[in-house]
Design an enzyme around this catalytic site. Sequence first.
Site, PDB file in Angstrom:
ATOM      1  N   CYS A 190      62.217  17.318 -15.374  1.00 45.90           N
ATOM      2  CA  CYS A 190      60.990  17.188 -16.170  1.00 45.90           C
ATOM      3  C   CYS A 190      60.234  18.513 -16.248  1.00 45.90           C
ATOM      4  O   CYS A 190      59.176  18.590 -16.859  1.00 45.90           O
ATOM      5  CB  CYS A 190      60.094  16.080 -15.625  1.00 45.90           C
ATOM      6  SG  CYS A 190      59.540  16.383 -13.946  1.00 45.90           S
ATOM      7  N   HIS A 244      40.730  23.198 -26.394  1.00 46.27           N
ATOM      8  CA  HIS A 244      40.687  22.169 -27.438  1.00 46.27           C
ATOM      9  C   HIS A 244      41.089  22.751 -28.784  1.00 46.27           C
ATOM     10  O   HIS A 244      41.652  22.067 -29.634  1.00 46.27           O
ATOM     11  CB  HIS A 244      39.278  21.562 -27.514  1.00 46.27           C
ATOM     12  CG  HIS A 244      39.107  20.428 -26.551  1.00 46.27           C
ATOM     13  ND1 HIS A 244      37.901  20.046 -26.034  1.00 46.27           N
ATOM     14  CD2 HIS A 244      40.024  19.589 -26.007  1.00 46.27           C
ATOM     15  CE1 HIS A 244      38.077  19.011 -25.228  1.00 46.27           C
ATOM     16  NE2 HIS A 244      39.350  18.730 -25.180  1.00 46.27           N
ATOM     17  N   GLU A 267      60.706  19.509  -6.264  1.00 50.67           N
ATOM     18  CA  GLU A 267      60.062  20.736  -6.734  1.00 50.67           C
ATOM     19  C   GLU A 267      59.723  21.677  -5.591  1.00 50.67           C
ATOM     20  O   GLU A 267      59.238  22.779  -5.808  1.00 50.67           O
ATOM     21  CB  GLU A 267      58.823  20.413  -7.576  1.00 50.67           C
ATOM     22  CG  GLU A 267      57.844  19.477  -6.922  1.00 50.67           C
ATOM     23  CD  GLU A 267      56.683  19.084  -7.853  1.00 50.67           C
ATOM     24  OE1 GLU A 267      56.479  19.727  -8.886  1.00 50.67           O
ATOM     25  OE2 GLU A 267      55.985  18.118  -7.501  1.00 50.67           O
ATOM     26  N   ASP A 275      57.629  24.117 -10.610  1.00 49.22           N
ATOM     27  CA  ASP A 275      57.265  24.437  -9.235  1.00 49.22           C
ATOM     28  C   ASP A 275      58.471  24.887  -8.421  1.00 49.22           C
ATOM     29  O   ASP A 275      58.366  25.773  -7.582  1.00 49.22           O
ATOM     30  CB  ASP A 275      56.591  23.238  -8.559  1.00 49.22           C
ATOM     31  CG  ASP A 275      55.113  23.178  -8.910  1.00 49.22           C
ATOM     32  OD1 ASP A 275      54.467  24.240  -8.846  1.00 49.22           O
ATOM     33  OD2 ASP A 275      54.623  22.106  -9.272  1.00 49.22           O
TER      34      ASP A 275
HETATM   35  C1  PEP Z   1      57.090  20.876 -12.392  1.00 50.26           C
HETATM   36  O1  PEP Z   1      56.601  21.411 -11.396  1.00 50.26           O
HETATM   37  O2  PEP Z   1      58.150  21.284 -12.938  1.00 50.26           O
HETATM   38  C2  PEP Z   1      56.432  19.718 -13.012  1.00 50.26           C
HETATM   39  C3  PEP Z   1      56.989  19.062 -14.011  1.00 50.26           C
HETATM   40  O3  PEP Z   1      55.202  19.385 -12.548  1.00 50.26           O
HETATM   41  P1  PEP Z   1      53.847  20.137 -12.979  1.00 50.26           P
HETATM   42  O4  PEP Z   1      54.207  21.125 -14.052  1.00 50.26           O
HETATM   43  O5  PEP Z   1      52.929  19.064 -13.431  1.00 50.26           O
HETATM   44  O6  PEP Z   1      53.425  20.780 -11.681  1.00 50.26           O
HETATM   45 MG    MG Z   2      55.015  20.397 -10.265  1.00 52.37          MG
END
Ligand code: PEP
Ligand code: MG
Length: 848
Positions: free
Chosen positions: A780, A472, A709, A733
């Site tokens: 992402c 936090h 991923e 991932d």
């Molecule tokens: C990823 O694995 O790139 C992803 C965006 O998911 P997370 O980081 O939430 O596992």
């Molecule tokens: Mg992921």
Amino acid sequence: MTNPNVITLIAPLSGPLVPLERVPDPVFAQKMVGDGISIDPLDQCLRAPCDGQIVQLHSAGHAVTVATSQGIEVLMHIGLDTVNLKGQGFSSTVKMGDVVKTGDPLIEFDADYVATHAKSLLTQIVITNSDRVAAFAPRSGNVAAGKSAILELTLTGAAQANTDADAGKTVTSEAILIPNPTGLHARPAAVLANLAKKFKADVRLQKGDQVANAKSVVSIMGLEIGNGDKVTLIAKGDDADAAVETLTPLLWEGLGDEGCKPAPAPASFEPSPGNAPAPRARSEDPNLLIGVAASPGLAVGEVFQIRHQEIQVNESAAGTPQQERDRLDRAVDQGRAQLEALQASLHGQRAADKAAIFAAHQELLDDPDLLDIAHSALAKGKSAEFAWHRAFSTHADRLASLRNELLAARANDLRDVGRRVLTLLTGVEPERQTPPTNAILVAEELSPSDTASLDRSRVRGFCTTLGGATSHVAILARSLDIPAVAGIEPRALELANGTPVVLDGGKGIVRLNPSPEEITRIRETQERMAARRKAELEVAHEPAITLDGHRMEVVGNIGGLAEAEQIAGLGGEGVGLLRSEFVFLERSSAPSEDEQFEIYKAIVEALGPDRPLIIRTLDVGGDKPLVYLPIPKEENPFLGERGLRIGLDRPEILRLQLRAILRAAAYGKVRVMFPMVGLLSELRDAKAMLEEERQRLNAAPIETGIMVEIPAAAIMAAQFAREVDFFSIGTNDLTQYTLAMDRGHPKLAPKVDGLNPSILRLIAWTVKAAHDEGKWVGVCGGIASDPQAVPLLIGLGVDELSVSLPTIPSIKAQIRTLWLHECQELAQRALALETAAEVRMATSASAP
Ligand code: PEP
Ligand code: MG
């Protein structure tokens, strides 16, 4: 004529007999649960080995005890570590108290499932009150269920009575929180029973209003004590004191159970080796200190050391337990009122996110376990200060020792709330230290209260030796725009006040003794950066189009409503990833369909009608545990039950979430995305569920995509592309699984680079497969927010970048400086390179 002192047990399962000593589990092999025999089962129905009554049946269905008319307790434990399966694969055909005959079915189990999900299928048949047996005569070879004898028992005769137990005093322990990940199952129960048997006193274990004989494994298991449950020991007899004194700390420590996070001695802030933080990088340059990036920005200033004063407390109470309790209750009430006032003032300053942190603090004050521990110490004549200090520090130490960084970070919040009430109880105000102007604070840990009240006219930045990027404090620092570094090397605490330093919150480093020229250079850079940020923000709402007219969608990754509210102001064109597991991360119970619907709807409405929202279904497991969704401990959690696998395994959870998403979709542009998909069958099963729920709700169809991923999904992208509307590449991932390197590993971290050509090749392959089917691809993972990766991703044909919120304006600005054809050439060159470092060099060299 049969001899009543001899019992012959009949095989409960068919298969070869195995001597108990050969069972690969020390508690059974060393006969701590009792003497007996093991069978390697060939069939799937456990039968009664004798006539008797069911006196124990574990709720996880893997263990049952039959008591004979002579009082001999025969425990049958199917498999090893099967308590972790939480009932999956077992179905009992009897209930507690049932009278059974030899050969009657007791538990049916799915041998394939158990064999593949547990350590072993070996099934133990042990006499938990072996002290009643004078001789054991085990058989050997193959046996047939319901027919062959497996073990002959010659009884000692009279039942043993504990003569000392009735006399003597009664001693009760403090409340003990069970740290064992799977509670007091057979193994720790056996350890406790054996330890308790060393005392003459009658020893009982109490959970709520249920009491068990602590010398009986069956009786202990009957309490079904789970992780975090509160228990009390009650001993009666001459050595009752010694029994409670010996057993209490052992219970706190988990009775030697594996994977147990020992709860450190109460009322102590000494870190134990068990909860030492993960090893951090250390610098060899005396003028450089390394930590982790907690809040970006450069700060130039001088060191100011902040130390938390420990408030000294008296252990014994001045008043009666009731008076002390009243004092504590009053202080807690005052603490609550202070926190309410703080929240109201933060709301007044339109700082809802900061207010939420203190609302969470208020909830901590209402935690019944915390108060119970304090009350049980008060009942033992301790002072209110001591009891409260013990309660909050015990809890905080336990949280701090968890591997989950998010939960561990809550330890600091608990200490903060704890100190607030302790100050009210003792009347001792911690001395306020006034930092000089241009101060860079250095502390072991800053509390959220300290951070929220930092004097921004004096404090330029701070670094702490404890804590991480998810605490936090880090969140507050980012929202206050104060550069911060967490987990800095401990030698920072030895720096003299006034030492000139440069703190780089983005890189997570602190440089000592910079030259005056360097300071001037940094100040100029800061001014330039501030001007650039302002300019980027001014045009952030404009689209991101390359110099040759290629448009990229730039959307944001969010974890909840507060971030959704910032998207429009930062120029985000939607949400490419709502990590739905973060929305409910701190809850202790599962959110209902309506609760989920309300929050998703609020997020959709915050984005407005034109900005799409991709909701990713729960992605827990691996490094992301959810308190209300416990997952059995696994050897390799990243390769075990996580992401969509959990949803498919517990369809009621996934279906409920899908219904909430489908309902929210009526309010805007909502898409659904499944995480951790590796097999086509997983996607098909999830889509079938989605369609069934959609029809049930009579809802409109919804665009459906998957996270790419797992390398298998990237490799099979052509097949997946036919069955989805879009892909979103999770490079965090994908990198970890492609390189087989834990994404959170402190030593491997520098090598886990998403710009490794192996990952770029998988991205290129995925994009081609999607485009061939007319589908679009987003990224992402973290590299979408990395300016060195942006030209490469554009060049590889990615259609959308889903980035961290603060980077939206700068990534959009960067795209406006690029030429698509140059990005494509760069991407082709990068695909032919050999290392991530070479790729990074190539992309830096081509920067405009
Ligand atoms: C990823 O694995 O790139 C992803 C965006 O998911 P997370 O980081 O939430 O596992
Ligand atoms: Mg992921």
